[in-house]
Design a protein around this motif. Structure first.
Motif, PDB file in Angstrom:
ATOM      1  N   PRO A  18      -3.324  -7.203  -7.696  1.00  0.00           N
ATOM      2  CA  PRO A  18      -2.796  -6.773  -6.395  1.00  0.00           C
ATOM      3  C   PRO A  18      -3.026  -5.295  -6.119  1.00  0.00           C
ATOM      4  N   ALA A  19      -2.940  -4.459  -7.152  1.00  0.00           N
ATOM      5  CA  ALA A  19      -3.100  -3.023  -6.940  1.00  0.00           C
ATOM      6  C   ALA A  19      -4.539  -2.668  -6.573  1.00  0.00           C
ATOM      7  N   ILE A  20      -5.512  -3.264  -7.262  1.00  0.00           N
ATOM      8  CA  ILE A  20      -6.918  -2.961  -6.970  1.00  0.00           C
ATOM      9  C   ILE A  20      -7.314  -3.479  -5.599  1.00  0.00           C
ATOM     10  N   THR A  21      -6.949  -4.711  -5.282  1.00  0.00           N
ATOM     11  CA  THR A  21      -7.340  -5.256  -3.974  1.00  0.00           C
ATOM     12  C   THR A  21      -6.708  -4.459  -2.838  1.00  0.00           C
ATOM     13  N   ASN A  22      -5.454  -4.056  -3.002  1.00  0.00           N
ATOM     14  CA  ASN A  22      -4.814  -3.229  -1.971  1.00  0.00           C
ATOM     15  C   ASN A  22      -5.509  -1.878  -1.836  1.00  0.00           C
ATOM     16  N   ALA A  23      -5.870  -1.280  -2.971  1.00  0.00           N
ATOM     17  CA  ALA A  23      -6.531   0.030  -2.942  1.00  0.00           C
ATOM     18  C   ALA A  23      -7.907  -0.062  -2.290  1.00  0.00           C
ATOM     19  N   VAL A  24      -8.635  -1.134  -2.570  1.00  0.00           N
ATOM     20  CA  VAL A  24      -9.959  -1.305  -1.965  1.00  0.00           C
ATOM     21  C   VAL A  24      -9.835  -1.529  -0.461  1.00  0.00           C
ATOM     22  N   HIS A  25      -8.864  -2.363  -0.061  1.00  0.00           N
ATOM     23  CA  HIS A  25      -8.618  -2.570   1.374  1.00  0.00           C
ATOM     24  C   HIS A  25      -8.352  -1.228   2.063  1.00  0.00           C
ATOM     25  N   LYS A  26      -7.498  -0.421   1.466  1.00  0.00           N
ATOM     26  CA  LYS A  26      -7.130   0.861   2.065  1.00  0.00           C
ATOM     27  C   LYS A  26      -8.327   1.804   2.123  1.00  0.00           C
ATOM     28  N   ALA A  27      -9.114   1.841   1.049  1.00  0.00           N
ATOM     29  CA  ALA A  27     -10.282   2.731   1.019  1.00  0.00           C
ATOM     30  C   ALA A  27     -11.308   2.332   2.072  1.00  0.00           C
ATOM     31  N   ARG A  28     -11.526   1.037   2.242  1.00  0.00           N
ATOM     32  CA  ARG A  28     -12.489   0.585   3.251  1.00  0.00           C
ATOM     33  C   ARG A  28     -11.971   0.848   4.664  1.00  0.00           C
ATOM     34  N   LYS A  29     -10.657   0.800   4.835  1.00  0.00           N
ATOM     35  CA  LYS A  29     -10.080   1.092   6.148  1.00  0.00           C
ATOM     36  C   LYS A  29     -10.232   2.571   6.488  1.00  0.00           C
ATOM     37  N   LEU A  30     -10.044   3.434   5.482  1.00  0.00           N
ATOM     38  CA  LEU A  30     -10.112   4.878   5.710  1.00  0.00           C
ATOM     39  C   LEU A  30     -11.539   5.409   5.744  1.00  0.00           C
ATOM     40  N   HIS A  31     -12.417   4.820   4.933  1.00  0.00           N
ATOM     41  CA  HIS A  31     -13.760   5.380   4.759  1.00  0.00           C
ATOM     42  C   HIS A  31     -14.872   4.470   5.271  1.00  0.00           C
ATOM     43  N   GLY A  32     -14.514   3.354   5.856  1.00  0.00           N
ATOM     44  CA  GLY A  32     -15.531   2.444   6.359  1.00  0.00           C
ATOM     45  C   GLY A  32     -15.862   1.356   5.359  1.00  0.00           C
ATOM     46  N   ALA A  33     -16.573   0.349   5.832  1.00  0.00           N
ATOM     47  CA  ALA A  33     -16.893  -0.821   5.002  1.00  0.00           C
ATOM     48  C   ALA A  33     -18.034  -0.496   4.044  1.00  0.00           C
ATOM     49  N   CYS A  90      -6.678   6.002  -5.814  1.00  0.00           N
ATOM     50  CA  CYS A  90      -5.590   5.240  -6.422  1.00  0.00           C
ATOM     51  C   CYS A  90      -5.753   5.216  -7.937  1.00  0.00           C
ATOM     52  N   ILE A  91      -4.661   5.472  -8.652  1.00  0.00           N
ATOM     53  CA  ILE A  91      -4.609   5.315 -10.102  1.00  0.00           C
ATOM     54  C   ILE A  91      -3.623   4.199 -10.407  1.00  0.00           C
ATOM     55  N   ILE A  92      -4.026   3.286 -11.276  1.00  0.00           N
ATOM     56  CA  ILE A  92      -3.230   2.096 -11.574  1.00  0.00           C
ATOM     57  C   ILE A  92      -2.984   2.035 -13.075  1.00  0.00           C
ATOM     58  N   VAL A  93      -1.724   1.881 -13.458  1.00  0.00           N
ATOM     59  CA  VAL A  93      -1.364   1.800 -14.869  1.00  0.00           C
ATOM     60  C   VAL A  93      -0.384   0.655 -15.074  1.00  0.00           C
ATOM     61  N   ASP A  94      -0.725  -0.262 -15.954  1.00  0.00           N
ATOM     62  CA  ASP A  94       0.179  -1.321 -16.389  1.00  0.00           C
ATOM     63  C   ASP A  94       0.583  -0.975 -17.816  1.00  0.00           C
ATOM     64  N   VAL A  95       1.768  -0.394 -17.971  1.00  0.00           N
ATOM     65  CA  VAL A  95       2.190   0.138 -19.263  1.00  0.00           C
ATOM     66  C   VAL A  95       2.363  -0.972 -20.290  1.00  0.00           C
ATOM     67  N   GLN A  96       2.997  -2.071 -19.890  1.00  0.00           N
ATOM     68  CA  GLN A  96       3.279  -3.138 -20.848  1.00  0.00           C
ATOM     69  C   GLN A  96       2.001  -3.693 -21.461  1.00  0.00           C
ATOM     70  N   ASN A  97       0.975  -3.880 -20.634  1.00  0.00           N
ATOM     71  CA  ASN A  97      -0.281  -4.452 -21.115  1.00  0.00           C
ATOM     72  C   ASN A  97      -1.314  -3.394 -21.471  1.00  0.00           C
ATOM     73  N   CYS A  98      -0.936  -2.118 -21.373  1.00  0.00           N
ATOM     74  CA  CYS A  98      -1.816  -1.002 -21.724  1.00  0.00           C
ATOM     75  C   CYS A  98      -3.144  -1.090 -20.974  1.00  0.00           C
ATOM     76  N   LEU A  99      -3.052  -1.319 -19.673  1.00  0.00           N
ATOM     77  CA  LEU A  99      -4.229  -1.400 -18.818  1.00  0.00           C
ATOM     78  C   LEU A  99      -4.240  -0.211 -17.862  1.00  0.00           C
ATOM     79  N   GLN A 100      -5.416   0.246 -17.544  1.00  0.00           N
ATOM     80  CA  GLN A 100      -5.549   1.409 -16.670  1.00  0.00           C
ATOM     81  C   GLN A 100      -6.797   1.250 -15.816  1.00  0.00           C
ATOM     82  N   ALA A 101      -6.716   1.686 -14.568  1.00  0.00           N
ATOM     83  CA  ALA A 101      -7.857   1.608 -13.661  1.00  0.00           C
ATOM     84  C   ALA A 101      -7.727   2.694 -12.613  1.00  0.00           C
ATOM     85  N   PHE A 102      -8.833   2.992 -11.964  1.00  0.00           N
ATOM     86  CA  PHE A 102      -8.757   3.853 -10.792  1.00  0.00           C
ATOM     87  C   PHE A 102      -9.723   3.342  -9.731  1.00  0.00           C
TER      88      PHE A 102
END
Length: 373
Positions: A178-193, A105-117
């Protein structure tokens, strides 16, 4: 590059630094070069050759040089503005110990100039969350502004805990949470805890702290690890104690005379009312010509670690390199995440490239921040 570093150094004129002398504990120990105090009870060691290990040992995130070197490479890579190279993990910083990393997952908040993966490191058997802080037009102004910041926000449901409003809001009141928590939930579901390692540099480290706390409460303290590089203080003593309880597997890397870990200031004569770091610091510095990684005490404010550097020797240039890795934006002039394109155009282009590549990567981009209560 030299011109950029000289400009950054000019952010800390001696006249301003003199105003911060009261934030330094009274002198008493002998000083080394650059005003270092001689280490006493802290444990120091030179670069070990150990295998990566993300497992905690009781309540302590054991410092491991090879692991830390891999994590700093993630903290550096998240600064890259070429998102296509980032999701494919082919960017100029996407190699060495992080080779083979799978971005989910790549996450970009343009207005606040924030970026994460968010992604999976199969060699470490861990989920990685890397956060880039706000890319300021002027790092000089950002550093000067940090000197005068106050702990001005009551942390929810924690008596007497106060935090820095900007750092708290950058995670909790934007797209990131919300984007990071959703991405982590999905990654743990797909790849294990798998264990979760959160990282960031500078303001990204401050934001990563709130992210790690949030994830620790959601997924359990033993499953979340935090390693930041050159992060500023984020809250007062009550918050630091609360944080240490829920995120005990924490390493805060500091480097030589880096000014940012000293900001906002810690006033030793007002320990309950001022900013205070949470533990545990590992201070990278030279001792007798050898690069040493000194594991500091559990107070968060070990006077024998980076706090031993005299105020007039604080350096902004030491903030831009950790463990030999350049850890700065690839374009300092402005927030260049979208490279002149709209958020909608960027998302469409990336989605098209991802489909063509056959990879499964979520792209979360918002032109306006998402407010979270």
């Amino acid at each position: 590059m030299d011109r950029r570093r000289r400009a950054v150094e000019s952010a800390v004129p001696a006249a301003v630094m003199v105003l911060l002398l009261l934030s330094i504990a009274p002198a008493g120990a002998a000083r080394r070069d650059w005003g270092f105090r001689s280490p006493s009870s802290s444990v120091g060691f030179t670069e070990p050759n150990t295998k990566p290990d993300v497992k905690n040992n009781g309540q302590t995130f054991v410092f491991n040089y090879t692991l830390a070197k891999a994590i700093v490479e993630y903290a550096s890579a998240v600064y890259m503005t070429d998102l296509t190279a980032l999701y494919a993990w082919t960017c100029s910083r996407c190699n060495d110990l992080t080779r083979g990393f799978e971005v989910t997952c790549i996450i970009v908040d343009v207005q606040n100039c924030l970026q994460a993966f968010v992604g999976v490191d199969h060699k470490l058997n861990a989920i990685i969350v890397a956060i880039r802080g706000t890319q300021e037009n002027s790092i000089q102004n950002w550093i000067k502004d940090m000197i005068w910041k106050q702990v001005n926000l009551n942390y929810p449901n924690v008596p007497n805990a106060k935090v820095h409003t900007g750092f708290y809001s950058s995670y909790n009141n934007t797209l990131l949470r919300p984007a990071i928590t959703n991405a982590v939930h999905k990654a743990r579901k797909l790849h294990g805890a798998r264990d979760i390692i959160v990282t960031g540099h500078s303001m990204g480290g401050a934001i990563a702290s709130f992210c790690a706390l949030d994830l620790a409460i959601r997924f359990g303290s033993n499953n979340v690890h935090l390693m930041t590089f050159g992060q500023p203080r984020v809250g007062n003593a009550a918050f630091a104690s609360y944080f240490a309880k829920y995120v005990p597997n924490t390493i805060r890397m500091t480097h030589e005379r880096d000014i940012v870990p000293h900001l906002p200031p810690y006033f030793f004569f007002l320990p309950q009312l001022t900013y205070r770091h949470f533990p545990r610091e590992v201070w990278e510095h030279e001792v007798d010509g050898n690069r040493t990684f000194q594991v500091c005490d559990g107070s968060g404010e070990d006077p024998n670690c980076c706090r031993s550097v005299f105020v007039l020797f604080w350096s902004a240039s030491d903030h831009l390199t950790y463990m030999g890795v350049k850890i700065e934006a690839d374009d300092w002039s402005t927030c260049r995440i979208v490279l002149g394109r709209s958020a909608e155009q960027l998302q469409m282009n990336l989605a098209s490239n991802i489909v063509t590549s056959g990879r499964s990567v979520d792209v979360v981009i918002a032109g306006n921040s998402v407010q979270v209560d």
